[in-house]
Scaffold this motif. Structure first.
Motif, PDB file in Angstrom:
ATOM      1  N   MET A  36       0.834  -1.193   0.000  1.00 48.99           N
ATOM      2  CA  MET A  36       0.000   0.000   0.000  1.00 48.99           C
ATOM      3  C   MET A  36       0.874   1.251   0.000  1.00 48.99           C
ATOM      4  SD  MET A  36      -2.702   1.303   2.928  1.00 48.99           S
ATOM      5  CE  MET A  36      -1.421   1.343   4.173  1.00 48.99           C
ATOM      6  N   SER A  37       0.639   2.133  -0.937  1.00 48.68           N
ATOM      7  CA  SER A  37       1.372   3.392  -0.991  1.00 48.68           C
ATOM      8  C   SER A  37       0.769   4.373   0.004  1.00 48.68           C
ATOM      9  CB  SER A  37       1.304   3.973  -2.406  1.00 48.68           C
ATOM     10  OG  SER A  37       1.978   5.209  -2.464  1.00 48.68           O
ATOM     11  N   VAL A  38       1.597   4.936   0.885  1.00 46.16           N
ATOM     12  CA  VAL A  38       1.119   5.831   1.935  1.00 46.16           C
ATOM     13  C   VAL A  38       0.797   7.205   1.374  1.00 46.16           C
ATOM     14  CG1 VAL A  38       1.865   7.109   3.988  1.00 46.16           C
ATOM     15  CG2 VAL A  38       2.270   4.648   3.827  1.00 46.16           C
ATOM     16  N   VAL A  39      -0.374   7.719   1.750  1.00 50.09           N
ATOM     17  CA  VAL A  39      -0.768   9.085   1.405  1.00 50.09           C
ATOM     18  C   VAL A  39      -1.302   9.746   2.676  1.00 50.09           C
ATOM     19  CG1 VAL A  39      -2.185  10.574  -0.049  1.00 50.09           C
ATOM     20  CG2 VAL A  39      -1.412   8.366  -0.937  1.00 50.09           C
ATOM     21  N   THR A  40      -0.686  10.831   3.088  1.00 51.32           N
ATOM     22  CA  THR A  40      -1.153  11.578   4.256  1.00 51.32           C
ATOM     23  C   THR A  40      -1.646  12.940   3.802  1.00 51.32           C
ATOM     24  OG1 THR A  40       0.976  12.614   4.740  1.00 51.32           O
ATOM     25  CG2 THR A  40       0.574  10.427   5.685  1.00 51.32           C
ATOM     26  N   ARG A  41      -2.280  13.647   4.738  1.00 56.43           N
ATOM     27  CA  ARG A  41      -2.784  14.968   4.372  1.00 56.43           C
ATOM     28  C   ARG A  41      -2.735  15.904   5.564  1.00 56.43           C
ATOM     29  NH1 ARG A  41      -7.210  15.532   8.112  1.00 56.43           N
ATOM     30  NH2 ARG A  41      -8.880  14.033   7.682  1.00 56.43           N
ATOM     31  N   PHE A  42      -2.670  17.192   5.261  1.00 56.17           N
ATOM     32  CA  PHE A  42      -2.876  18.231   6.255  1.00 56.17           C
ATOM     33  C   PHE A  42      -4.045  19.051   5.742  1.00 56.17           C
ATOM     34  CE2 PHE A  42      -1.633  22.568   7.953  1.00 56.17           C
ATOM     35  CZ  PHE A  42      -2.091  22.310   9.230  1.00 56.17           C
ATOM     36  N   ALA A  43      -5.042  19.236   6.606  1.00 58.83           N
ATOM     37  CA  ALA A  43      -6.302  19.827   6.131  1.00 58.83           C
ATOM     38  C   ALA A  43      -6.781  20.930   7.071  1.00 58.83           C
ATOM     39  CB  ALA A  43      -7.364  18.739   5.992  1.00 58.83           C
ATOM     40  N   PRO A  44      -6.109  22.087   7.057  1.00 60.16           N
ATOM     41  CA  PRO A  44      -6.501  23.174   7.959  1.00 60.16           C
ATOM     42  C   PRO A  44      -7.708  23.949   7.434  1.00 60.16           C
ATOM     43  CG  PRO A  44      -4.678  23.880   6.593  1.00 60.16           C
ATOM     44  CD  PRO A  44      -4.932  22.428   6.249  1.00 60.16           C
ATOM     45  N   SER A  45      -8.393  24.622   8.355  1.00 61.92           N
ATOM     46  CA  SER A  45      -9.477  25.530   7.978  1.00 61.92           C
ATOM     47  C   SER A  45      -8.910  26.935   7.881  1.00 61.92           C
ATOM     48  CB  SER A  45     -10.592  25.494   9.021  1.00 61.92           C
ATOM     49  OG  SER A  45     -11.151  24.209   9.116  1.00 61.92           O
ATOM     50  N   PRO A  46      -9.214  27.665   6.807  1.00 62.93           N
ATOM     51  CA  PRO A  46      -8.656  29.015   6.626  1.00 62.93           C
ATOM     52  C   PRO A  46      -9.441  30.064   7.405  1.00 62.93           C
ATOM     53  CG  PRO A  46      -9.989  28.454   4.737  1.00 62.93           C
ATOM     54  CD  PRO A  46     -10.024  27.257   5.643  1.00 62.93           C
ATOM     55  N   THR A  47      -9.462  29.909   8.716  1.00 62.02           N
ATOM     56  CA  THR A  47     -10.178  30.862   9.560  1.00 62.02           C
ATOM     57  C   THR A  47      -9.211  31.632  10.454  1.00 62.02           C
ATOM     58  OG1 THR A  47     -10.553  29.084  11.167  1.00 62.02           O
ATOM     59  CG2 THR A  47     -12.299  29.503   9.573  1.00 62.02           C
ATOM     60  N   GLY A  48      -7.914  31.432  10.260  1.00 64.46           N
ATOM     61  CA  GLY A  48      -6.895  32.121  11.049  1.00 64.46           C
ATOM     62  C   GLY A  48      -5.521  31.709  10.563  1.00 64.46           C
ATOM     63  N   TYR A  49      -4.511  32.096  11.318  1.00 62.99           N
ATOM     64  CA  TYR A  49      -3.128  31.791  10.947  1.00 62.99           C
ATOM     65  C   TYR A  49      -2.822  30.305  11.137  1.00 62.99           C
ATOM     66  CZ  TYR A  49      -3.116  32.574  15.988  1.00 62.99           C
ATOM     67  OH  TYR A  49      -3.430  32.547  17.317  1.00 62.99           O
ATOM     68  N   LEU A  50      -1.684  29.883  10.625  1.00 66.33           N
ATOM     69  CA  LEU A  50      -1.192  28.530  10.878  1.00 66.33           C
ATOM     70  C   LEU A  50      -0.542  28.524  12.252  1.00 66.33           C
ATOM     71  CD1 LEU A  50      -0.533  25.642   9.985  1.00 66.33           C
ATOM     72  CD2 LEU A  50       1.564  26.523   8.938  1.00 66.33           C
TER      73      LEU A  50
END
Length: 469
Positions: free
Chosen positions: A1-15
Motif C-alpha cells: 500500500m502506498s502511503v498518502v497523508t494529508r494536512f487539512a486546515p481551515s482558513p479561519t486564522g493563521y497557521l
C-alpha cells in the motif's frame, strides 16, 4: 500500500503551532514511507474562511519547507461531488431529510439536559415519509443503531465507541451546503488518504466519519490522534505564552530549521537525540513513537535550538532568512559587506535573526548618535589622543585585513603605554556607535577604511564639544 497523508486546515486564522506540528508529523510519515503528502484547505465554513487566512497557511507551510505533493485542494470547489454522494445516500436509504427547526431542536436538548440526559437529536424524522412540501430541510446520516466503532489508533491504541453514543449527524445544512464531517470523509476517500494524523480534539469525529465511510463502501484509513500542546504553565497554549502563529516565529527571528526541530520533539522522540537534520527526522520518524501525553512548549529550548542553527548551518542558508529581517529594519545591504560575512561574526552573539539585524546596522549605514551610556563612559577627553593615534595607524594600512587592524590597535596601546581597553573601547564606540560588537579586528575589517576614518572624526568632534561644554 502506498502511503498518502494529508494536512487539512481551515482558513479561519493563521497557521498555529499545533497545526504546524500536525502538518510536520503527516509530512514526515509520508516522506519516511516514500509516499505522498496532500494539502487540503477545508473552507466549507464560508462565513469565517478568508483569503488572508488561506494565504497565511500557505506562507507558513512554505516557510517551514513542508512542500506538498498534491494540492492545495479547496473544498468549496468540490460541492458538486459532495451533493452527488449525499443524493446517493438518500437514494439508498442511508440518509434522510430532516425538517426539524433549530428552535425545536434547541427546546428538545434543553429538556434532555433537565432530565440529566446527553443532548442529542432524537431521530424524529429518521423513518418518516410525510415530508411537508416547500419547506427547507437538512439531510442527516442514518447512523447505525447498534454495534460499535473500533479505532486502532497509532498513538492511543484501541478505542471503542458504541453507536448508541452517536446521533444522526447532519451532512447537509438546510441551505444546501455540506458539513465538515461529510466533506472530510469524501475528500479522504477521493484523495486516497491512507493515514490521517490530526489533533486529539477530532477523536469524537472519527467514529462518525468511519460510519459514513462504511456506508459509502470506502476504505477506512489509519488514524493517529496527537495530544495538544500546553504552555509551560500547564495550560492550553495561547498568545499569553508568546507567539503561537508560525509566521510570528519567522517575524521574531527564528529559523525554520529550529522551529521544525523543536516541533518534532513536542511529542516524538528517537532515543535521547535532541538535534535532527530534516533527513534524520525522515529516517527515524514513526507514528507509533509519538507519545500520548500533552507536550509543554518551552520558549527557552526553542531559543537554544535557534542559536545552534544560526551557528551551525551553512552561512548562505542563514543569510537567505536573515536578509528579510535586515530589509524589515530598512537596512540597505547593497552599501556594505556581504551579509554572509556579518552573519559569520554575529551569529554567536545573538538569540535571533531579528536581534542580529537590530545590532548590525552600523556595517551598512552611518548612525545619527552614539549610545548615550557608552559615549559618556568611553568618549571622554582622555580618549582623544588614543583615537587620533590609532586612526593614523589604521589609515596607514595598505592591506586592510584583521591582522593588520589588530596590529595597529596593539601598536597604539604600546606607544601610549596604556591598556588595550583604553584604545579598544573608544574605538569601538566611535566606529559602531555603541559598546558592544564582535572583536574589533573582525568588525573594522567589514567596514571601509574611509568610513572608519569618518566615524573616528565624528567621535573626536563629540569629544571636543564635550571638552568645551
Amino acid at each position: 500500500m502506498s502511503v498518502v497523508t494529508r494536512f487539512a486546515p481551515s482558513p479561519t486564522g493563521y497557521l498555529h503551532v499545533g497545526g504546524a506540528r500536525t502538518a510536520l508529523y503527516s509530512w514526515l510519515y509520508a516522506k519516511s514511507q516514500g509516499g505522498e503528502f496532500v494539502l487540503r484547505i477545508e473552507d466549507t465554513d464560508i462565513e469565517r474562511s478568508t483569503e488572508q487566512a488561506k494565504q497565511a497557511i500557505l506562507d507558513g507551510m512554505q516557510w517551514l519547507g513542508l512542500n506538498w505533493d498534491k494540492g492545495p485542494y479547496l473544498q468549496t470547489e468540490r460541492f458538486d461531488r459532495y451533493k452527488e454522494l449525499i443524493q446517493q445516500l438518500l437514494n439508498e436509504g442511508k440518509a434522510y431529510k430532516c425538517f426539524m427547526s433549530a428552535e425545536e431542536l434547541d427546546k428538545i436538548r434543553e429538556e434532555q439536559k433537565l432530565r440529566g440526559e446527553k443532548p442529542r437529536y432524537p431521530g424524529t424524522w429518521r423513518d418518516r415519509t410525510d415530508h411537508p412540501e416547500g419547506e427547507s430541510f437538512a439531510v442527516r446520516f442514518k447512523n447505525p443503531l447498534d454495534g460499535k466503532v473500533i479505532i486502532n489508533d497509532h498513538i492511543r491504541g484501541k478505542i471503542e465507541i458504541s453507536n448508541t453514543e452517536l446521533d444522526d449527524l447532519i451532512i447537509q445544512r438546510s441551505d444546501g451546503t455540506p458539513t465538515y464531517n461529510f466533506c472530510v470523509v469524501v475528500d479522504d476517500w477521493d484523495m486516497g488518504i491512507t493515514h490521517v494524523v490530526r489533533g486529539e480534539d477530532h477523536i469524537n469525529n472519527t467514529p462518525r466519519q468511519i460510519n459514513i465511510l462504511e456506508a459509502l463502501g470506502a476504505p477506512i484509513p489509519h488514524y493517529a490522534h496527537v495530544s495538544m500542546i500546553l504552555g509551560d504553565d500547564g495550560k492550553k497554549l495561547s498568545k499569553r505564552h508568546g507567539a503561537v502563529s508560525v509566521m510570528q516565529y519567522r517575524d521574531d527571528g527564528f529559523l525554520p530549521h529550529a522551529v521544525l526541530n523543536y516541533l518534532v520533539r513536542l511529542g516524538w522522540a528517537h532515543g535521547d537525540q535532541e538535534i535532527f537534520t530534516l533527513d534524520e527526522m525522515i529516517e527515524h520518524f514513526s507514528l507509533d513513537a509519538i507519545g500520548q501525553s500533552a507536550s509543554a512548549f518551552n520558549t527557552e529550548k526553542l531559543i537554544w535550538l535557534n542559536q545552534h542553527y544560526m551557528k551551525s548551518l551553512p552561512v548562505d542558508e542563514v543569510s537567505a532568512h536573515a536578509r528579510w529581517h535586515f530589509e524589515e529594519q530598512n537596512i540597505n545591504l547593497t552599501d556594505g559587506p556581504a551579509l554572509e560575512d556579518v552573519i559569520a561574526i554575529q551569529a554567536d552573539r545573538v538569540k535571533t535573526l531579528k536581534e542580529m539585524a537590530q545590532i548590525s546596522g552600523y556595517f551598512y549605514e552611518d548612525f545619527a548618535n552614539f549610545e548615550e551610556k557608552a559615549a559618556k563612559k568611553h568618549l571622554r577627553p582622555v580618549a582623544r589622543i588614543p583615537l587620533e593615534t590609532v586612526n593614523d595607524k589604521l589609515q596607514a594600512i595598505v592591506d586592510w585585513n584583521p591582522e593588520n587592524i589588530q596590529r595597529a590597535i596593539n601598536q597604539t596601546a604600546d606607544e601610549l603605554d596604556i591598556g588595550m581597553g583604553k584604545v579598544g573601547m573608544p574605538l569601538r564606540v566611535a566606529v559602531t556607535g555603541g559598546g558592544n560588537s564582535p572583536s574589533l579586528d573582525l568588525t573594522l575589517n567589514l567596514i571601509e577604511k574611509e568610513k572608519v576614518a569618518q566615524r573616528i572624526a565624528k567621535a573626536l568632534t563629540f569629544i571636543a564639544n564635550r571638552e568645551n561644554s
